[in-house]
Design an enzyme around this catalytic site. Structure first.
Site, PDB file in Angstrom:
ATOM      1  CD  GLU A  47      -2.024   1.611   3.214  1.00 47.19           C
ATOM      2  OE1 GLU A  47      -1.168   0.556   3.649  1.00 47.19           O
ATOM      3  OE2 GLU A  47      -3.393   0.980   3.590  1.00 47.19           O
ATOM      4  CG  ASN A 110      -4.583   4.435   0.875  1.00 49.65           C
ATOM      5  OD1 ASN A 110      -3.588   3.858  -0.497  1.00 49.65           O
ATOM      6  ND2 ASN A 110      -4.669   4.080   2.085  1.00 49.65           N
ATOM      7  CE  LYS A 127      -6.977   1.777   4.380  1.00 45.86           C
ATOM      8  NZ  LYS A 127      -5.296   1.815   5.127  1.00 45.86           N
ATOM      9  CD  GLU A 146      -4.704   4.667   5.933  1.00 47.19           C
ATOM     10  OE1 GLU A 146      -4.336   3.445   7.231  1.00 47.19           O
ATOM     11  OE2 GLU A 146      -5.419   4.860   5.247  1.00 47.19           O
ATOM     12  CB  CYS A 172      -4.129  -1.252   4.296  1.00 47.58           C
ATOM     13  SG  CYS A 172      -3.295  -1.074   6.632  1.00 47.58           S
ATOM     14  CG  ASN A 197       2.188   1.460   4.838  1.00 46.57           C
ATOM     15  OD1 ASN A 197       3.607   2.470   4.200  1.00 46.57           O
ATOM     16  ND2 ASN A 197       1.757   1.559   3.282  1.00 46.57           N
TER      17      ASN A 197
HETATM   18  N1  ING Z   1      -3.056   0.494   8.584  1.00 39.85           N
HETATM   19  C1  ING Z   1      -3.441  -0.284  10.013  1.00 39.85           C
HETATM   20  C2  ING Z   1      -3.670  -1.482   9.907  1.00 39.85           C
HETATM   21  O1  ING Z   1      -5.658  -1.664   9.951  1.00 39.85           O
HETATM   22  C3  ING Z   1      -4.724  -0.892  12.095  1.00 39.85           C
HETATM   23  C4  ING Z   1      -3.989   0.279  11.031  1.00 39.85           C
HETATM   24  C5  ING Z   1      -3.209  -0.759  12.396  1.00 39.85           C
HETATM   25  C6  ING Z   1      -5.691  -0.408  12.229  1.00 39.85           C
HETATM   26  C7  ING Z   1      -3.765  -1.636  13.747  1.00 39.85           C
HETATM   27  C8  ING Z   1      -6.207  -1.275  13.221  1.00 39.85           C
HETATM   28  C9  ING Z   1      -4.926  -1.743  14.241  1.00 39.85           C
HETATM   29  O2  ING Z   1      -3.154  -2.456   9.552  1.00 39.85           O
HETATM   30  C10 ING Z   1      -3.517   0.594   7.868  1.00 39.85           C
HETATM   31  N2  ING Z   1      -2.618   1.871   6.500  1.00 39.85           N
HETATM   32  O3  ING Z   1      -5.098   0.273   7.438  1.00 39.85           O
END
Ligand code: ING
Length: 307
Positions: A47, A110, A127, A146, A172, A197
Protein backbone atom coordinates in the site's frame (compact mmCIF):
# COMPACT_ATOMS: atom_id res chain seq x y z
CA UNK A 1 -1.17 -27.99 -11.31
CA UNK A 2 -4.06 -27.17 -13.59
CA UNK A 3 -3.99 -23.38 -13.45
CA UNK A 4 -0.60 -22.42 -12.01
CA UNK A 5 0.16 -18.72 -11.43
CA UNK A 6 3.58 -17.83 -10.06
CA UNK A 7 3.03 -14.97 -7.63
CA UNK A 8 5.50 -12.79 -5.74
CA UNK A 9 4.99 -10.64 -2.67
CA UNK A 10 7.49 -7.78 -2.96
CA UNK A 11 7.85 -6.43 0.56
CA UNK A 12 9.46 -3.01 0.88
CA UNK A 13 11.52 -1.86 3.84
CA UNK A 14 11.31 1.69 5.17
CA UNK A 15 10.96 4.63 2.79
CA UNK A 16 12.42 7.86 4.14
CA UNK A 17 10.31 11.00 4.04
CA UNK A 18 12.78 12.66 1.64
CA UNK A 19 13.41 9.55 -0.47
CA UNK A 20 12.61 10.50 -4.08
CA UNK A 21 10.09 8.33 -5.95
CA UNK A 22 12.83 7.51 -8.46
CA UNK A 23 14.86 5.84 -5.69
CA UNK A 24 11.87 3.81 -4.54
CA UNK A 25 11.07 2.81 -8.12
CA UNK A 26 14.69 1.64 -8.49
CA UNK A 27 14.20 -0.66 -5.46
CA UNK A 28 10.98 -1.96 -6.99
CA UNK A 29 12.61 -2.59 -10.37
CA UNK A 30 15.30 -4.67 -8.60
CA UNK A 31 12.55 -6.79 -7.03
CA UNK A 32 10.88 -7.14 -10.44
CA UNK A 33 14.15 -8.34 -11.93
CA UNK A 34 14.57 -10.86 -9.09
CA UNK A 35 10.98 -11.99 -9.70
CA UNK A 36 11.68 -12.41 -13.42
CA UNK A 37 14.56 -14.78 -12.61
CA UNK A 38 12.04 -16.85 -10.66
CA UNK A 39 9.52 -16.96 -13.56
CA UNK A 40 7.02 -14.83 -11.64
CA UNK A 41 3.81 -13.86 -13.50
CA UNK A 42 2.43 -11.33 -10.99
CA UNK A 43 4.24 -9.24 -8.37
CA UNK A 44 2.40 -7.50 -5.53
CA UNK A 45 3.80 -4.30 -3.95
CA UNK A 46 2.63 -2.67 -0.69
CA UNK A 47 0.00 0.00 0.00
CA UNK A 48 1.22 3.60 -0.65
CA UNK A 49 4.40 2.04 -2.03
CA UNK A 50 5.96 5.16 -3.59
CA UNK A 51 6.47 7.25 -0.47
CA UNK A 52 6.85 7.09 3.26
CA UNK A 53 3.58 6.45 5.15
CA UNK A 54 2.73 10.15 5.43
CA UNK A 55 -0.59 9.81 7.41
CA UNK A 56 1.68 9.43 10.48
CA UNK A 57 2.07 13.22 10.45
CA UNK A 58 -0.34 16.16 10.76
CA UNK A 59 0.13 18.76 8.00
CA UNK A 60 -1.50 22.20 8.23
CA UNK A 61 -0.89 22.97 4.56
CA UNK A 62 -2.74 20.82 1.98
CA UNK A 63 0.11 21.37 -0.48
CA UNK A 64 2.38 19.40 1.88
CA UNK A 65 -0.13 16.54 1.86
CA UNK A 66 -0.62 16.67 -1.91
CA UNK A 67 3.14 16.30 -2.45
CA UNK A 68 2.76 12.62 -1.49
CA UNK A 69 0.07 12.02 -4.15
CA UNK A 70 0.26 11.03 -7.83
CA UNK A 71 -1.77 13.09 -10.33
CA UNK A 72 -0.88 10.72 -13.17
CA UNK A 73 -0.46 6.94 -13.34
CA UNK A 74 1.82 6.11 -15.00
CA UNK A 75 3.67 9.33 -14.32
CA UNK A 76 7.23 10.47 -14.93
CA UNK A 77 8.85 8.31 -12.23
CA UNK A 78 6.45 5.36 -12.38
CA UNK A 79 6.52 4.85 -16.18
CA UNK A 80 9.63 2.68 -15.64
CA UNK A 81 7.51 0.13 -13.72
CA UNK A 82 5.10 -0.20 -16.65
CA UNK A 83 7.94 -0.47 -19.16
CA UNK A 84 9.64 -3.16 -17.06
CA UNK A 85 6.35 -5.06 -16.74
CA UNK A 86 6.04 -5.17 -20.52
CA UNK A 87 9.72 -6.04 -21.04
CA UNK A 88 9.73 -8.86 -18.48
CA UNK A 89 6.10 -9.93 -19.05
CA UNK A 90 5.27 -9.50 -15.35
CA UNK A 91 2.02 -7.97 -14.10
CA UNK A 92 1.94 -5.96 -10.89
CA UNK A 93 -0.31 -4.57 -8.12
CA UNK A 94 0.76 -1.12 -6.93
CA UNK A 95 -0.58 0.89 -4.01
CA UNK A 96 -0.29 4.68 -4.23
CA UNK A 97 -1.95 7.94 -3.19
CA UNK A 98 -4.24 9.11 -6.03
CA UNK A 99 -5.01 12.84 -6.49
CA UNK A 100 -7.62 13.88 -9.06
CA UNK A 101 -7.31 17.63 -9.66
CA UNK A 102 -10.71 19.25 -10.10
CA UNK A 103 -11.64 22.97 -9.98
CA UNK A 104 -14.85 21.85 -8.25
CA UNK A 105 -12.71 20.23 -5.55
CA UNK A 106 -9.74 17.87 -5.65
CA UNK A 107 -10.33 14.18 -4.86
CA UNK A 108 -7.89 12.14 -2.75
CA UNK A 109 -7.90 8.31 -2.60
CA UNK A 110 -5.72 5.54 -1.15
CA UNK A 111 -5.58 3.54 -4.37
CA UNK A 112 -4.29 0.28 -5.83
CA UNK A 113 -4.04 -0.67 -9.50
CA UNK A 114 -3.58 -4.00 -11.25
CA UNK A 115 -1.35 -3.90 -14.33
CA UNK A 116 -1.18 -6.85 -16.75
CA UNK A 117 1.84 -8.34 -18.53
CA UNK A 118 1.49 -5.90 -21.42
CA UNK A 119 1.74 -2.94 -19.04
CA UNK A 120 -1.97 -2.07 -19.26
CA UNK A 121 -4.01 -1.09 -16.17
CA UNK A 122 -6.81 -3.71 -15.94
CA UNK A 123 -8.11 -2.84 -12.48
CA UNK A 124 -8.34 -0.01 -9.96
CA UNK A 125 -9.46 -0.06 -6.32
CA UNK A 126 -9.89 2.82 -3.87
CA UNK A 127 -9.63 1.99 -0.17
CA UNK A 128 -13.01 1.74 1.53
CA UNK A 129 -12.18 1.06 5.20
CA UNK A 130 -10.18 4.11 6.34
CA UNK A 131 -8.75 3.64 9.86
CA UNK A 132 -7.47 6.22 12.29
CA UNK A 133 -8.85 9.70 12.94
CA UNK A 134 -9.64 13.07 11.29
CA UNK A 135 -8.01 15.66 13.57
CA UNK A 136 -4.52 16.12 14.97
CA UNK A 137 -4.41 14.13 18.21
CA UNK A 138 -1.30 15.33 20.00
CA UNK A 139 -1.53 12.65 22.71
CA UNK A 140 -0.41 10.08 20.14
CA UNK A 141 3.33 9.39 19.56
CA UNK A 142 2.41 9.47 15.85
CA UNK A 143 -0.79 10.25 13.95
CA UNK A 144 -2.88 7.98 11.76
CA UNK A 145 -4.69 10.58 9.62
CA UNK A 146 -5.96 8.44 6.74
CA UNK A 147 -9.51 9.67 7.51
CA UNK A 148 -8.29 13.24 7.06
CA UNK A 149 -6.19 12.78 3.92
CA UNK A 150 -8.31 10.29 1.93
CA UNK A 151 -11.93 10.00 0.87
CA UNK A 152 -13.78 6.69 1.18
CA UNK A 153 -13.26 4.66 -1.98
CA UNK A 154 -16.04 5.05 -4.58
CA UNK A 155 -15.37 1.98 -6.76
CA UNK A 156 -16.65 -0.77 -4.48
CA UNK A 157 -14.82 -4.09 -4.12
CA UNK A 158 -14.14 -5.21 -7.69
CA UNK A 159 -12.77 -8.28 -9.41
CA UNK A 160 -10.83 -8.33 -12.66
CA UNK A 161 -10.28 -11.11 -15.22
CA UNK A 162 -6.59 -11.57 -15.77
CA UNK A 163 -3.58 -13.87 -15.23
CA UNK A 164 -5.77 -16.87 -16.09
CA UNK A 165 -8.29 -16.24 -13.34
CA UNK A 166 -10.40 -13.79 -11.34
CA UNK A 167 -8.32 -11.28 -9.40
CA UNK A 168 -9.40 -9.19 -6.39
CA UNK A 169 -7.79 -6.21 -4.64
CA UNK A 170 -8.14 -4.38 -1.35
CA UNK A 171 -5.91 -2.32 0.97
CA UNK A 172 -4.61 -2.70 4.49
CA UNK A 173 -7.43 -2.07 6.98
CA UNK A 174 -9.92 -3.64 4.52
CA UNK A 175 -8.40 -7.04 5.42
CA UNK A 176 -9.66 -6.77 8.99
CA UNK A 177 -13.29 -6.60 7.80
CA UNK A 178 -14.76 -9.99 6.79
CA UNK A 179 -17.21 -8.19 4.50
CA UNK A 180 -14.30 -7.26 2.23
CA UNK A 181 -13.40 -10.87 1.57
CA UNK A 182 -16.99 -12.08 1.40
CA UNK A 183 -17.95 -9.52 -1.28
CA UNK A 184 -14.84 -10.44 -3.29
CA UNK A 185 -15.56 -14.14 -2.69
CA UNK A 186 -19.15 -13.75 -3.89
CA UNK A 187 -17.75 -12.06 -7.00
CA UNK A 188 -15.53 -15.11 -7.58
CA UNK A 189 -12.11 -13.78 -6.57
CA UNK A 190 -9.50 -16.55 -6.72
CA UNK A 191 -6.57 -14.41 -5.59
CA UNK A 192 -6.87 -11.30 -3.38
CA UNK A 193 -3.95 -8.83 -3.28
CA UNK A 194 -3.50 -6.64 -0.17
CA UNK A 195 -0.78 -4.06 0.45
CA UNK A 196 -0.41 -2.78 4.03
CA UNK A 197 1.40 -0.31 6.30
CA UNK A 198 0.73 -1.49 9.86
CA UNK A 199 2.43 0.17 12.83
CA UNK A 200 3.52 -2.18 15.62
CA UNK A 201 2.21 0.30 18.18
CA UNK A 202 -1.56 0.99 18.21
CA UNK A 203 -1.93 4.02 20.51
CA UNK A 204 -5.62 3.49 21.46
CA UNK A 205 -4.84 -0.05 22.73
CA UNK A 206 -1.10 -0.52 23.43
CA UNK A 207 -1.91 -3.73 25.28
CA UNK A 208 -2.51 -5.24 21.82
CA UNK A 209 0.83 -4.20 20.32
CA UNK A 210 2.28 -7.70 20.78
CA UNK A 211 -0.68 -9.08 18.81
CA UNK A 212 -0.18 -7.08 15.58
CA UNK A 213 1.50 -9.90 13.66
CA UNK A 214 -1.12 -12.37 14.93
CA UNK A 215 -4.05 -10.13 13.95
CA UNK A 216 -2.46 -9.48 10.56
CA UNK A 217 -2.24 -13.16 9.65
CA UNK A 218 -5.49 -14.09 11.46
CA UNK A 219 -7.45 -11.64 9.30
CA UNK A 220 -5.94 -12.75 5.99
CA UNK A 221 -5.94 -16.48 6.75
CA UNK A 222 -9.61 -16.30 7.75
CA UNK A 223 -10.44 -14.33 4.61
CA UNK A 224 -8.65 -16.89 2.45
CA UNK A 225 -10.24 -19.96 4.05
CA UNK A 226 -13.80 -18.61 4.45
CA UNK A 227 -13.93 -17.61 0.79
CA UNK A 228 -11.71 -20.24 -0.80
CA UNK A 229 -9.27 -17.73 -2.27
CA UNK A 230 -5.51 -17.25 -2.42
CA UNK A 231 -4.38 -14.14 -0.51
CA UNK A 232 -1.14 -12.19 -0.99
CA UNK A 233 -0.44 -9.72 1.83
CA UNK A 234 2.49 -7.33 1.30
CA UNK A 235 4.00 -5.02 3.91
CA UNK A 236 5.85 -1.79 3.83
CA UNK A 237 7.96 -2.86 6.82
CA UNK A 238 10.66 -1.80 9.26
CA UNK A 239 11.49 1.29 11.28
CA UNK A 240 10.25 4.04 8.96
CA UNK A 241 10.88 7.61 10.20
CA UNK A 242 11.04 6.29 13.75
CA UNK A 243 7.82 4.28 13.49
CA UNK A 244 8.03 0.47 13.57
CA UNK A 245 5.91 -1.16 10.84
CA UNK A 246 5.23 -4.90 10.92
CA UNK A 247 6.46 -7.15 8.10
CA UNK A 248 5.59 -10.84 7.69
CA UNK A 249 4.35 -10.40 4.14
CA UNK A 250 2.84 -13.70 3.10
CA UNK A 251 1.12 -15.86 0.52
CA UNK A 252 -1.87 -17.83 1.82
CA UNK A 253 -3.60 -20.80 0.16
CA UNK A 254 -7.42 -21.13 -0.08
CA UNK A 255 -7.18 -23.57 2.85
CA UNK A 256 -5.91 -20.70 5.02
CA UNK A 257 -2.38 -22.15 5.20
CA UNK A 258 0.52 -19.70 4.94
CA UNK A 259 2.72 -21.11 2.13
CA UNK A 260 5.37 -18.36 2.10
CA UNK A 261 6.31 -15.65 4.60
CA UNK A 262 8.89 -12.85 4.65
CA UNK A 263 11.71 -13.24 7.18
CA UNK A 264 13.10 -9.71 7.23
CA UNK A 265 11.80 -6.16 7.67
CA UNK A 266 13.44 -4.94 4.46
CA UNK A 267 13.02 -5.26 0.72
CA UNK A 268 12.32 -8.96 0.28
CA UNK A 269 10.75 -11.13 -2.41
CA UNK A 270 8.79 -14.25 -1.53
CA UNK A 271 7.18 -16.41 -4.23
CA UNK A 272 4.81 -19.33 -4.64
CA UNK A 273 3.23 -21.21 -7.54
CA UNK A 274 -0.48 -20.75 -6.82
CA UNK A 275 -2.78 -23.28 -8.55
CA UNK A 276 -5.96 -21.21 -8.95
CA UNK A 277 -7.96 -24.44 -9.34
CA UNK A 278 -7.26 -25.20 -5.67
CA UNK A 279 -9.97 -22.66 -4.78
CA UNK A 280 -12.50 -25.36 -5.68
CA UNK A 281 -11.27 -27.56 -2.80
CA UNK A 282 -13.04 -25.02 -0.58
CA UNK A 283 -15.66 -23.45 -2.82
CA UNK A 284 -17.10 -26.73 -4.02
CA UNK A 285 -17.17 -28.16 -0.49
CA UNK A 286 -17.23 -26.51 2.92
CA UNK A 287 -17.92 -23.02 1.48
CA UNK A 288 -20.20 -23.90 -1.42
CA UNK A 289 -21.97 -20.52 -1.25
CA UNK A 290 -24.90 -21.53 -3.44
CA UNK A 291 -25.66 -24.58 -1.29
CA UNK A 292 -24.85 -23.46 2.24
CA UNK A 293 -25.21 -19.68 2.57
CA UNK A 294 -28.39 -18.34 4.23
CA UNK A 295 -28.44 -14.65 3.17
CA UNK A 296 -32.02 -14.15 4.34
CA UNK A 297 -30.58 -14.37 7.84
CA UNK A 298 -27.76 -11.91 7.22
CA UNK A 299 -29.65 -8.63 6.71
CA UNK A 300 -28.13 -6.83 9.78
CA UNK A 301 -24.78 -7.01 7.97
CA UNK A 302 -25.90 -4.62 5.23
CA UNK A 303 -28.19 -2.35 7.30
CA UNK A 304 -27.09 1.28 7.82
CA UNK A 305 -24.48 2.08 10.49
CA UNK A 306 -25.53 1.87 14.11
CA UNK A 307 -26.77 5.25 15.36
N1 ING B 1 -2.98 0.51 8.77
C1 ING B 1 -3.42 -0.23 9.88
C2 ING B 1 -4.11 -1.53 9.50
O1 ING B 1 -5.32 -1.67 9.44
C3 ING B 1 -4.43 -0.30 12.08
C4 ING B 1 -4.23 0.55 10.85
C5 ING B 1 -3.34 -0.85 12.75
C6 ING B 1 -5.71 -0.57 12.51
C7 ING B 1 -3.54 -1.68 13.87
C8 ING B 1 -5.93 -1.38 13.63
C9 ING B 1 -4.84 -1.94 14.31
O2 ING B 1 -3.35 -2.48 9.32
C10 ING B 1 -3.64 0.89 7.64
N2 ING B 1 -2.92 1.62 6.76
O3 ING B 1 -4.81 0.61 7.45
Amino acid sequence: MSRPLTVAAAQLGPIARDEPRSAVVKRMLALMQEAHEKDVDLIVFPELALTTFFPRWYFEDQADVDAFFETEMPGLETQALFDKAKELQIGFYLGYAELIKDPAGDRHFNTAILVDKTGEIIGKYRKIHLPGHEENETWRPFQHLERRYFETGDLGFGTYEGFGGTMGMCLCNDRRWPETFRVLGLKGAELVMIGYNTPLHYPPAPEHDHLQDFHNHLSMQAGAYQNGTWVVGVAKAGKEEGCDLIGKSCIIAPTGEIVAVAETLGDELITHVCDLDRCDEIRKNVFDFRRYREPENYTPITEAKEK
